[in-house]
Design a protein around this motif. Structure first.
Motif, PDB file in Angstrom:
ATOM      1  N   PHE A 433       1.563   5.965   3.982  1.00  0.00           N
ATOM      2  CA  PHE A 433       1.385   4.520   3.772  1.00  0.00           C
ATOM      3  C   PHE A 433       2.707   3.816   4.054  1.00  0.00           C
ATOM      4  O   PHE A 433       3.779   4.425   4.060  1.00  0.00           O
ATOM      5  CB  PHE A 433       0.905   4.198   2.345  1.00  0.00           C
ATOM      6  CG  PHE A 433       1.848   4.633   1.266  1.00  0.00           C
ATOM      7  CD1 PHE A 433       2.896   3.808   0.835  1.00  0.00           C
ATOM      8  CD2 PHE A 433       1.703   5.867   0.647  1.00  0.00           C
ATOM      9  CE1 PHE A 433       3.752   4.203  -0.162  1.00  0.00           C
ATOM     10  CE2 PHE A 433       2.558   6.285  -0.349  1.00  0.00           C
ATOM     11  CZ  PHE A 433       3.598   5.445  -0.766  1.00  0.00           C
ATOM     12  N   LEU A 441       1.107  -2.962  -3.073  1.00  0.00           N
ATOM     13  CA  LEU A 441       0.279  -1.771  -2.945  1.00  0.00           C
ATOM     14  C   LEU A 441      -0.176  -1.347  -4.334  1.00  0.00           C
ATOM     15  O   LEU A 441       0.643  -1.030  -5.191  1.00  0.00           O
ATOM     16  CB  LEU A 441       1.062  -0.634  -2.278  1.00  0.00           C
ATOM     17  CG  LEU A 441       0.387   0.740  -2.262  1.00  0.00           C
ATOM     18  CD1 LEU A 441      -0.883   0.706  -1.406  1.00  0.00           C
ATOM     19  CD2 LEU A 441       1.335   1.819  -1.774  1.00  0.00           C
ATOM     20  N   VAL A 443      -2.038   1.390  -6.603  1.00  0.00           N
ATOM     21  CA  VAL A 443      -2.383   2.809  -6.583  1.00  0.00           C
ATOM     22  C   VAL A 443      -3.267   3.095  -7.787  1.00  0.00           C
ATOM     23  O   VAL A 443      -2.873   2.846  -8.933  1.00  0.00           O
ATOM     24  CB  VAL A 443      -1.118   3.699  -6.628  1.00  0.00           C
ATOM     25  CG1 VAL A 443      -1.502   5.177  -6.551  1.00  0.00           C
ATOM     26  CG2 VAL A 443      -0.178   3.339  -5.485  1.00  0.00           C
ATOM     27  N   GLN A 602      -2.661  -3.994  -0.378  1.00  0.00           N
ATOM     28  CA  GLN A 602      -3.240  -2.702  -0.007  1.00  0.00           C
ATOM     29  C   GLN A 602      -3.697  -1.990  -1.274  1.00  0.00           C
ATOM     30  O   GLN A 602      -3.136  -2.192  -2.348  1.00  0.00           O
ATOM     31  CB  GLN A 602      -2.211  -1.813   0.700  1.00  0.00           C
ATOM     32  CG  GLN A 602      -1.658  -2.344   1.994  1.00  0.00           C
ATOM     33  CD  GLN A 602      -0.688  -1.347   2.604  1.00  0.00           C
ATOM     34  OE1 GLN A 602      -1.060  -0.250   3.004  1.00  0.00           O
ATOM     35  NE2 GLN A 602       0.575  -1.746   2.670  1.00  0.00           N
ATOM     36  N   LEU A 604      -4.590   1.974  -2.601  1.00  0.00           N
ATOM     37  CA  LEU A 604      -4.524   3.402  -2.309  1.00  0.00           C
ATOM     38  C   LEU A 604      -5.207   4.158  -3.448  1.00  0.00           C
ATOM     39  O   LEU A 604      -4.811   4.030  -4.609  1.00  0.00           O
ATOM     40  CB  LEU A 604      -3.060   3.847  -2.177  1.00  0.00           C
ATOM     41  CG  LEU A 604      -2.807   5.338  -1.923  1.00  0.00           C
ATOM     42  CD1 LEU A 604      -3.367   5.742  -0.581  1.00  0.00           C
ATOM     43  CD2 LEU A 604      -1.311   5.636  -1.991  1.00  0.00           C
ATOM     44  N   MET A 611      -5.134  11.445  -0.758  1.00  0.00           N
ATOM     45  CA  MET A 611      -5.526  10.055  -0.572  1.00  0.00           C
ATOM     46  C   MET A 611      -7.013  10.019  -0.229  1.00  0.00           C
ATOM     47  O   MET A 611      -7.435  10.513   0.828  1.00  0.00           O
ATOM     48  CB  MET A 611      -4.690   9.432   0.551  1.00  0.00           C
ATOM     49  CG  MET A 611      -4.905   7.952   0.746  1.00  0.00           C
ATOM     50  SD  MET A 611      -3.657   7.257   1.850  1.00  0.00           S
ATOM     51  CE  MET A 611      -4.022   8.173   3.355  1.00  0.00           C
ATOM     52  N   GLN A 613      -9.022   7.037  -0.209  1.00  0.00           N
ATOM     53  CA  GLN A 613      -9.194   5.897   0.690  1.00  0.00           C
ATOM     54  C   GLN A 613      -7.963   5.011   0.605  1.00  0.00           C
ATOM     55  O   GLN A 613      -7.264   4.994  -0.405  1.00  0.00           O
ATOM     56  CB  GLN A 613     -10.436   5.077   0.322  1.00  0.00           C
ATOM     57  CG  GLN A 613     -11.750   5.742   0.703  1.00  0.00           C
ATOM     58  CD  GLN A 613     -12.921   4.779   0.587  1.00  0.00           C
ATOM     59  OE1 GLN A 613     -12.745   3.602   0.337  1.00  0.00           O
ATOM     60  NE2 GLN A 613     -14.130   5.287   0.801  1.00  0.00           N
ATOM     61  N   LYS A 614      -7.726   4.284   1.693  1.00  0.00           N
ATOM     62  CA  LYS A 614      -6.610   3.334   1.711  1.00  0.00           C
ATOM     63  C   LYS A 614      -7.015   2.150   2.576  1.00  0.00           C
ATOM     64  O   LYS A 614      -7.675   2.309   3.606  1.00  0.00           O
ATOM     65  CB  LYS A 614      -5.343   3.993   2.276  1.00  0.00           C
ATOM     66  CG  LYS A 614      -4.151   3.043   2.404  1.00  0.00           C
ATOM     67  CD  LYS A 614      -2.892   3.779   2.827  1.00  0.00           C
ATOM     68  CE  LYS A 614      -2.927   4.159   4.302  1.00  0.00           C
ATOM     69  NZ  LYS A 614      -2.678   2.982   5.167  1.00  0.00           N
TER      70      LYS A 614
END
Length: 1245
Positions: A433, A441, A443, A602, A604, A611, A613-614
């Motif tokens: 990423f 981002l 997470v 984003q 993550l 991972m 999906q992102k």
């Protein structure tokens, strides 16, 4: 250099002249002050420039770095010993010459003594000397005595200075290494071991430097003495020297065994200190689970093993002391017997010359030489332990870096990493990423899936096995478990930055701290207690966040900062802080709050380190997608969990920064490190050192110590044995004088014995900073184990010896009583005058030692934050400042003792001169034996007397450690664990709670945290407790468990909780506290520390908290070892393990205090469903900030500022738009609020 006291006094030694330095006159003003009043830290003089911690540490560190490089080049292991020798050998060797000169003056004294005695033997003999020559020899002998006194104190003072410098330098290196330890290295050490290195191990340097030179001075003196003896009595002396050689060989075997024992003892001490430090940290949990007796038994067992080794060591020391007292007599006996067998004539002067030479040899070869071997063997063990610590892996400083072109970025490509490579299961696998300025981002993922590990990878704490991480920019890091250090709220936020009022207030508003600061008496200058005990979990989390935001960094790594706060504050933090203040920054947010994902740039999703999906929110299949469903779908797609990437793996180190207990004390907080950053607003209140007694140690302390070691009958018996041994010892001297005159050849040989007094640990008491408690269990206990018994025994024996010497002298020449009496009075008064100041300085030395340990442990707890903020240098400076403050006290200990010793020796030397010249005047009335006996005893008396007084002062100093330990046993204790009245065995059978006018404070002088609580609950109710952070929710639990005594009435099933013992109360309620406390040991021992449950029950409990599959996938399953504080589990997994431990107890009342705050919502929902089913017959109180957890409770308590605002059914409160609970639900967002309202309605119907 960071100041640790508001005023620094210049050291008068720097400007003292030669005479003032020699006789320590420059300390006279301090003694006058100490006699008038108690000395305070501000009365101490600043440390000398050459003794500063930074200077000494960097010098030795340079030599160590060179040694490491040479070792790598030569393919060998580096030697810390070589680095130390290369750093200090020049100065140490120069002062070693003083030891040789000192012993040289001692050796020549018997020669001049013999010349004087020969005058009395036969004035008509051609070998006799005239009276004038006798006076000349007496003058030279007196000069030698004075010279010996001067050289002795110069040598020991400077050797102790060298030891102090070496200790300070090594401590600096240990702390420097601590700040650089890699994650894998942290799994190989513990707080207990590092604290033991900083207390007991480095303490060996203070001792070894004093005796090390005797390793060469002793043999050299023995050769010189042998030559002198040969000149006096011929080859007969070889028989006595042969005895010496045999005894030295015997002692070498003894010390070899002693060294082995010492290694084993230090390992046991490490274990004990580590266990105690874990108990200190988890004392709240231990008390609520009523585990005190069990942990006392555990510590007692550990202490018993340690004492067994110490007692074996004392046996070898006793043998050494016996040889010390007997050797000169045995050598004399064998020498004179051989001399008689060879029919050699011997005169009285020769007898006493031989005896005094043997005495000189006894002190150096039998006491100091073996002592040097003992101290060297201990120091070698300590140096090896320190070297092993210094060779642990360090973190690589590869990133983050500042960009050359000004572009900030976090770029992770194909990243795979392991916490434990041996496991074969990567913690993170194939992550890629990129985050640029202005991007957020988010997470997300289930508990234990590697979210915090992702942040650690960006920090550089988790090294990659493949792939790369590029981090360009300055990092600010917010740990999952908040880290605060002792100091003010402001100093915790500023963290060394300059105070800028406008930005500071902006950060305070963004982090929702305004209301909290207004509730504090001193607002942001309020002192934060040990481990932030004066703050709620949410307040600590927001201070942690405010610190990061104030740093104005480029990259922000936020590890779930929203879980510790309520919904309203969570919304405020996300909108005002993360989305507004940090809008132009690179932000990576780990969170379980899925309602905020829509605003993320984003998203993550992690599952089992991979991972899933992102992308951006709009890229997912449909608007309003349930991210929890994505995780569950992936979970269902897997056929079965595997021990590999499909299962959350244990790891050595987690980002919670809680693997090391916070042992903080009242220590200097971080302040501005550079002059240009200084601002008066940033200067915080100087924390006071711990309180201490005044003056000399009282008789009560001595009595307690003796009674702890043995019964009075045993003590009196041992003293009588000692007296009898010394009487026999002196009878031998008296008879020797007669034998020298041809009257007797009787000898009496006595072997001395000593009793080792061992103090057991006092009961643990939680009432102060944990660093201070640990100080007593480490350094103070070490003094009582090691130094105090030997010093006290030495004092007792020297006192009896001194009394015997004086008695024999007075018996031979009665007029000697005339100078002895005033001499004793002068010494006694001088000792009292000295101890008033010396005792205060010793207490200051003890109190200034605690912050050194505390700062170390605090730094370990916040290690990742310190490194993320690049604050290592500032923390190193604070540590050096603590060391310098301790060095100020230690330096005064050395110099004040030198002041006392110089005066003692001068007075003793004057006493000898009077006896020497007085005896010469009465020589015609004495026979040679009497004359020789008086002079030899007077010479012995000079050093015995001052040594006895000195050891009495040393005992007083050591007893301060005992005083500090005894002090904690006399603190006010909590209510009794058991009363005569006991509730019925099936109590509580209903689980009804009743509160009437309850007011509660955590401390006697603290603010009210519960105010006028009056309410009742019905049997088997499921009650949710919500409110803003700091509203008093956890305080309700503290009142129920009587962690402090509440005012008003609390009843459980119509029985007042104050009418029964604490254990009867606490054992009948199950609790899962807010702080996840785990201990070093197996998973099984943490679940069921005292084997009260079956294996099936343990697995059922793990299944209920969704941990069974994770634990089953581990190679050792429930026998898997947890490292310190369970840091090889994620924070969420630790919470679940503690939850399993709580529900195992199966009581009628279950209390869950934010125990799933770091668990993902789906897992939390499943756990709550299990609890409602399994505990349907129980009263359950659930404190949480996650409203979805308690929305289907039967009743909800809403708290605000210590007041119960509302108590009603959730659906009823949601119908009132002015209700506080309604407003909290609306803060979650319209969609979430609608779902919760519908769930509440279903429960209501």
């Amino acid at each position: 250099m960071l100041p640790v006291s508001p005023e620094v006094k210049p050291n008068p030694l720097q400007n003292a002249n030669f005479c003032s330095r020699l006789f320590v006159w420059w300390l006279n003003p301090l003694f006058k002050m100490g006699y008038k009043r108690k000395l305070e830290p501000n009365d101490m003089y600043s440390v000398l420039p050459e003794d500063r911690s930074q200077h000494l540490g960097e010098e030795l560190q340079g030599h160590w770095d060179q040694e490491v490089k040479r070792a790598e080049k030569d393919a060998r292991e580096p030697s810390l010993m070589k680095a130390i020798v290369k750093c200090y050998w020049k100065s140490y060797l120069i002062w070693g010459m003083f030891a040789f000169l000192e012993e040289g003056t001692r050796v020549v004294q018997p020669i001049f003594l013999g010349k004087i005695i020969s005058y009395v033997e036969n004035s008509d003999s051609t070998d006799s000397v005239t009276l004038q020559e006798a006076y000349a020899y007496a003058t030279v002998l007196s000069a030698c005595v004075l010279m010996w006194a001067v050289l002795h104190h110069l040598y020991f003072y400077h050797m102790q200075r060298v030891g102090m410098r070496l200790r300070v330098a090594v401590c600096h290196m240990i702390y420097r290494k601590t700040l650089r330890l890699s994650s894998s290295a942290m799994g190989k050490t513990t707080t207990g071991q590092i604290v033991n290195l900083l207390s007991n191990d480095v303490n060996k340097f203070d001792q070894v430097t004093m005796f090390l030179h005797y390793l060469w001075v002793g043999p050299l003196q023995a050769i010189i003495v042998t030559a002198l003896l040969w000149m006096e009595i011929g080859m007969s002396c070889l028989a006595g020297m042969a005895i010496l050689v045999v005894i030295l060989l015997l002692q070498s075997c003894i010390w070899k065994l002693f060294s082995s024992l010492w290694s084993k003892t230090t390992a046991l001490t490490d274990n004990r200190i580590q266990t105690i430090s874990e108990i200190i940290t988890g004392i709240r949990t231990i008390k609520m689970y009523a585990w005190e007796k069990s942990f006392i038994d555990l510590i007692t067992r550990l202490r018993r093993k340690e004492i067994f080794k110490i007692l074996r060591s004392s046996f070898f020391r006793g043998m050494h002391l016996a040889l010390f007292f007997a050797v000169s007599k045995i050598m004399s006996f064998v020498t004179f017997m051989v001399n008689d067998i060879l029919d050699n004539l011997i005169t009285a002067s020769q007898v006493f010359v031989v005896m005094m030479l043997f005495e000189a040899l006894r002190f150096t070869s039998i006491l100091c030489f073996p002592m040097a071997i003992e101290k060297v063997s201990e120091a070698v063990v300590s140096i090896r332990r320190i070297k092993n610590f210094l060779l642990l892996d360090e973190i690589s400083q590869c990133y983050p870096q500042l960009p050359s072109d000004g572009e900030m970025i976090v770029d992770v490509q194909d990243f795979t990493a392991f916490w434990e490579k041996e496991s074969g299961s990567p913690t993170l696998q194939g992550l890629s990423f990129t985050v640029r300025p202005g991007e957020l981002l988010a997470v997300i993922g289930p508990v234990g899936t590697g979210k915090s590990s992702l942040l650690s990878a960006v920090l550089g704490e988790l090294p990659p096995s493949q792939g790369k991480v590029s981090v360009l920019g300055r990092i600010a890091y917010v740990s999952q478990q908040p880290w605060v250090f002792s100091g003010t709220v402001r100093s915790n936020i500023l963290f060394g930055k300059k105070y800028e009022k406008q930005r500071y207030e902006e950060v305070i508003r963004a982090c929702a701290l305004e209301e909290d600061l207004q509730s504090f008496e001193d607002r942001d200058l309020t002192e934060i207690g040990d481990r932030g005990t004066t703050l709620s979990g949410g307040q600590k989390a927001r201070i942690n966040l405010a610190r990061a935001v104030y740093q104005d960094a480029d990259i922000y790594l936020l590890d779930d900062p929203l879980s510790a706060v309520d919904a309203e504050v969570s919304r405020h933090l996300f909108e005002q802080c993360i989305c507004q203040l940090l809008s132009e920054k690179i932000t990576i947010l780990v969170t379980h709050h899925l309602q905020y994902l829509e605003d993320a740039t984003q998203i993550l999703i992690l599952k089992d380190g991979r991972m899933v999906q992102k992308g951006i929110y709009a890229e997912f299949p449909k608007p309003g997608i349930d991210f929890e469903d994505i995780l569950l779908t992936n979970e269902d797609e897997e056929a079965e969990p595997s021990p590999g990437p499909g299962t959350p793996t244990l790891r050595n180190w987690s980002s919670s920064e809680s693997s090391v207990q916070s042992l903080q004390s009242s220590s200097p907080s971080l302040k501005d490190a550079t002059p240009e950053d200084k601002d008066t607003e940033n200067i915080q209140a100087i924390p006071s050192l711990e309180s201490s007694s005044i003056g000399m140690v009282g008789f009560k302390i001595y009595k307690n110590c003796f009674r702890a070691g043995a019964h009075w009958f045993i003590i009196v018996f041992l003293i009588l044995i000692n007296v009898a041994a010394q009487v026999a010892y002196f009878l031998q001297d008296w008879w020797l004088a007669d034998w020298a005159n041809g009257k007797s050849t009787l000898y009496a040989m006595v072997f001395g014995q000593g009793n080792m007094i061992v103090m057991p640990d006092p009961d643990w008491y939680l009432g102060t900073y944990s660093g201070r408690i640990l100080n007593r269990f480490s350094k103070d206990t070490g003094h009582m184990d090691d130094s105090l018994p030997l010093t006290f025994l030495d004092f007792i024996q020297m006192f009896i010896l001194m009394t015997g010497v004086a008695g024999v002298m007075v018996g031979v020449i009665p007029w000697i009583a005339i100078p002895v009496i005033p001499l004793s009075i002068i010494f006694f008064l001088l000792r009292i005058y000295f101890l008033w100041t010396y005792g205060d300085i010793k207490r200051l030395e003890c109190t200034t030692r605690s912050p050194v340990f505390s700062h170390l442990a605090s730094s370990l707890q916040g290690l990742w934050s310190i490194r993320a903020y690049k604050a290592e240098q500032r923390f190193q400076e604070v540590f050096d400042a603590h060391q310098d403050l301790h060095s100020e006290a230690w330096f005064l200990l050395l110099t004040t003792f030198q002041w006392f010793a110089v005066r003692l020796d001068i007075i003793c030397a004057v006493f000898f001169i009077v006896i020497c010249f007085g005896s010469l005047m009465l020589a015609k009335t004495l026979n040679p034996g009497q004359f020789g006996l008086v002079l030899s005893l007077a010479l012995t008396f000079t050093w015995i007397f001052q040594w006895c007084i000195r050891q009495s002062a040393e005992v007083e100093k050591m007893m301060v450690s005992a005083e500090r330990v005894v002090e904690y046993t006399e603190l006010e204790k909590e209510a009794p664990w058991e009363y005569e009245y006991r509730p019925p065995l099936d109590w509580p059978h209903e689980g009804e709670l009743a509160f009437e006018n309850v007011n509660f404070r955590h401390t006697l002088d603290g603010p009210l945290v519960l105010k006028d609580l009056t309410e009742c609950t019905e049997s088997k109710e499921k009650m949710g407790i919500v409110g803003r952070t700091g509203a008093g929710k956890s305080s309700l639990i503290a009142a129920l468990f009587r962690l402090s005594e509440p005012k008003g009435g609390i009843w459980i099933d119509n029985i007042s909780i104050t009418s029964i013992g604490l254990h009867h109360l606490r054992k009948k309620m199950s609790v899962v506290p807010q702080e996840a406390v785990l201990f070093t040991g197996t998973m099984r021992k943490n679940l069921d520390p005292f084997d009260e449950h079956t294996n099936e029950e343990l697995w059922n409990a793990l299944e209920e908290v969704r941990l069974k599959e994770t634990i089953e996938s581990l190679p050792s399953k429930m026998d898997t070892e947890l490292v310190e504080s369970g840091s090889n589990l994620s924070v969420g997994q630790r919470q679940l393990l503690c939850l399993a431990r709580g529900i195992l107890r199966k009581n009628r009342i279950l209390i869950i205090d934010n125990a799933t705050s770091y668990v993902d919502p789906r897992t939390d929902e499943l756990i709550q469903k299990n609890i409602r089913e399994k505990f349907s017959e129980c009263t359950v109180l659930t404190i949480t900030h996650r409203l979805s957890t308690i929305i289907d409770s039967e009743w909800i308590m809403v708290w605000d500022s210590g007041i119960l605002e509302d108590y009603d059914e959730p659906y009823s409160m949601l119908q009132d738009r002015d209700n506080l609970f309604y407003k909290m639900v609306q803060q979650l967002g319209e969609a979430e609020a609608t779902v919760l309202t519908e769930r509440a309605k279903q429960v209501h119907l």
